[in-house]
Write an enzyme that holds these catalytic residues in place. Sequence first.
Site, PDB file in Angstrom:
ATOM      1  N   HIS A 114      -8.909   1.857   3.243  1.00 60.44           N
ATOM      2  CA  HIS A 114     -10.420   2.011   3.626  1.00 60.44           C
ATOM      3  C   HIS A 114     -10.856   0.686   3.441  1.00 60.44           C
ATOM      4  O   HIS A 114     -10.487  -0.500   3.583  1.00 60.44           O
ATOM      5  CB  HIS A 114     -10.822   3.054   2.402  1.00 60.44           C
ATOM      6  CG  HIS A 114      -9.988   4.214   2.461  1.00 60.44           C
ATOM      7  ND1 HIS A 114      -9.995   5.034   3.638  1.00 60.44           N
ATOM      8  CD2 HIS A 114      -8.996   4.902   1.689  1.00 60.44           C
ATOM      9  CE1 HIS A 114      -9.185   6.108   3.560  1.00 60.44           C
ATOM     10  NE2 HIS A 114      -8.651   6.017   2.098  1.00 60.44           N
ATOM     11  N   GLY A 151      -4.454  -6.402  -6.443  1.00 57.67           N
ATOM     12  CA  GLY A 151      -5.899  -5.903  -6.743  1.00 57.67           C
ATOM     13  C   GLY A 151      -5.975  -4.950  -8.020  1.00 57.67           C
ATOM     14  O   GLY A 151      -5.296  -5.372  -9.033  1.00 57.67           O
ATOM     15  N   ARG A 152      -7.020  -4.267  -8.235  1.00 55.71           N
ATOM     16  CA  ARG A 152      -7.204  -3.537  -9.364  1.00 55.71           C
ATOM     17  C   ARG A 152      -6.194  -2.484  -9.511  1.00 55.71           C
ATOM     18  O   ARG A 152      -5.528  -1.768  -8.899  1.00 55.71           O
ATOM     19  CB  ARG A 152      -8.527  -2.777  -9.364  1.00 55.71           C
ATOM     20  CG  ARG A 152      -8.952  -1.792 -10.756  1.00 55.71           C
ATOM     21  CD  ARG A 152     -10.216  -1.372 -10.428  1.00 55.71           C
ATOM     22  NE  ARG A 152     -10.500  -0.427 -11.593  1.00 55.71           N
ATOM     23  CZ  ARG A 152      -9.979   0.624 -11.764  1.00 55.71           C
ATOM     24  NH1 ARG A 152      -9.008   1.238 -11.008  1.00 55.71           N
ATOM     25  NH2 ARG A 152     -10.365   1.520 -12.815  1.00 55.71           N
ATOM     26  N   ASP A 153      -5.486  -2.416 -10.735  1.00 61.56           N
ATOM     27  CA  ASP A 153      -4.520  -1.290 -11.220  1.00 61.56           C
ATOM     28  C   ASP A 153      -3.326  -1.350 -10.346  1.00 61.56           C
ATOM     29  O   ASP A 153      -2.950  -0.159  -9.912  1.00 61.56           O
ATOM     30  CB  ASP A 153      -5.327  -0.048 -11.415  1.00 61.56           C
ATOM     31  CG  ASP A 153      -4.398   0.991 -12.123  1.00 61.56           C
ATOM     32  OD1 ASP A 153      -3.512   0.611 -12.956  1.00 61.56           O
ATOM     33  OD2 ASP A 153      -4.519   2.143 -12.065  1.00 61.56           O
ATOM     34  N   THR A 185       0.888  -1.329   0.101  1.00 61.85           N
ATOM     35  CA  THR A 185       0.107   0.027   0.133  1.00 61.85           C
ATOM     36  C   THR A 185       0.765   1.269  -0.011  1.00 61.85           C
ATOM     37  O   THR A 185       1.938   1.289   0.672  1.00 61.85           O
ATOM     38  CB  THR A 185      -0.912   0.072   1.091  1.00 61.85           C
ATOM     39  OG1 THR A 185      -1.761   1.270   1.048  1.00 61.85           O
ATOM     40  CG2 THR A 185      -0.208   0.092   2.627  1.00 61.85           C
TER      41      THR A 185
END
Length: 372
Positions: A184, A272-274, A179
Amino acid sequence: MVAADALAAEQARAGSLRSLRVSSREKGDLVMLGIGGFTPLDGFMTRADWEGVCDGYRTAAGLFWPIPITLSTNEDVAVGSEIALADPDDGGILATLRVTERYTIDKARECAAVFRTTDAAHPGVKMVMQQPGVNLAGPVRVLSDGGFKAKYGALFMTPAETRAEFERLGWSRVAAFQTRNPMHRSHEYLAKVAIEVCDGVLVHSLLGNLKPGDIPAEVRTRAIAVLIEKYFRQGTVVQAGYPLDMRYAGPREALLHALFRQNYGCSHLVVGRDHAGVGSYYGPFDAHRIFDEIPRDALETRPLKMDVTFWCYRCGGMASGRTCAHTDADRLQVSGTQLRKWLSEGAAVPAEFSRPEVLEVLRAYYATSAAA
């Protein structure tokens, strides 16, 4: 990293050498070389390494590696000489380098290979194109962690330390959650899915430089800490940080993230996404596909490929594109740009998007930034 009992002598010797200030990105790479994050690399890559990594994901020796690890300068440094490498901020000595090669590269070729674009608006392309014109190759002896331990304390963990912690916890299947943003509800959901199939999760925050507008590491890691404390079962999450700058290389950076997580002791990487993307330079699941395009034996760490996640009002909870049968009209999907706009304006953020304790940390940061 030079051993503690030899450090003082090596620092004194380094002080007598010609000094070259490195960039922020090169500093992070140096620290990773020193702490074992980039094992088995022992220094900055040669031209043959650079070419092999750009064109075929392999160094000249055949080691799988997805992104060049290079050092550049405009200064005239002789092959065979030894120089000290200095911190870009305070000039402190980070390492010594024995120069084995000087070479030039085709920067556009590197950008096209690594970033899939030569667009100067891409932050990674901009970084490469602004590098000095000559690369220096050779092994390094690292003398400092660049101040990361002093700044972040126990949060800054070396690969040896994370592996020891996983062993203490009895974990053998560990998922890394990469990250550069606060976590979130969607991130929380992904981490909890990973916990269901692994023994635990390493929430691994980038501590180096980001693009303008991103949340600073010290704020992000506080927000993550309160989320872990309030919403995860004790003993299922380890939070740590690593010293790299973001390259925003999308699929290639996803491979690098998996590669160095092997050294940190992780069996899996949440993708994950992108993943590691920026703007619209990569398809949403290009980072999934790239793991299928490399040789099966290239990496020990395996991807946990996750679809886009969101709150679905009709499902009444968190869901993903693989599990939810409903349409976008039923889903709450908030971009980072929209969230930053809400926070900077003091506007309400839907409870289905972020935990209140996380928002409290972020609102305090934005209020302080506005006041400044």
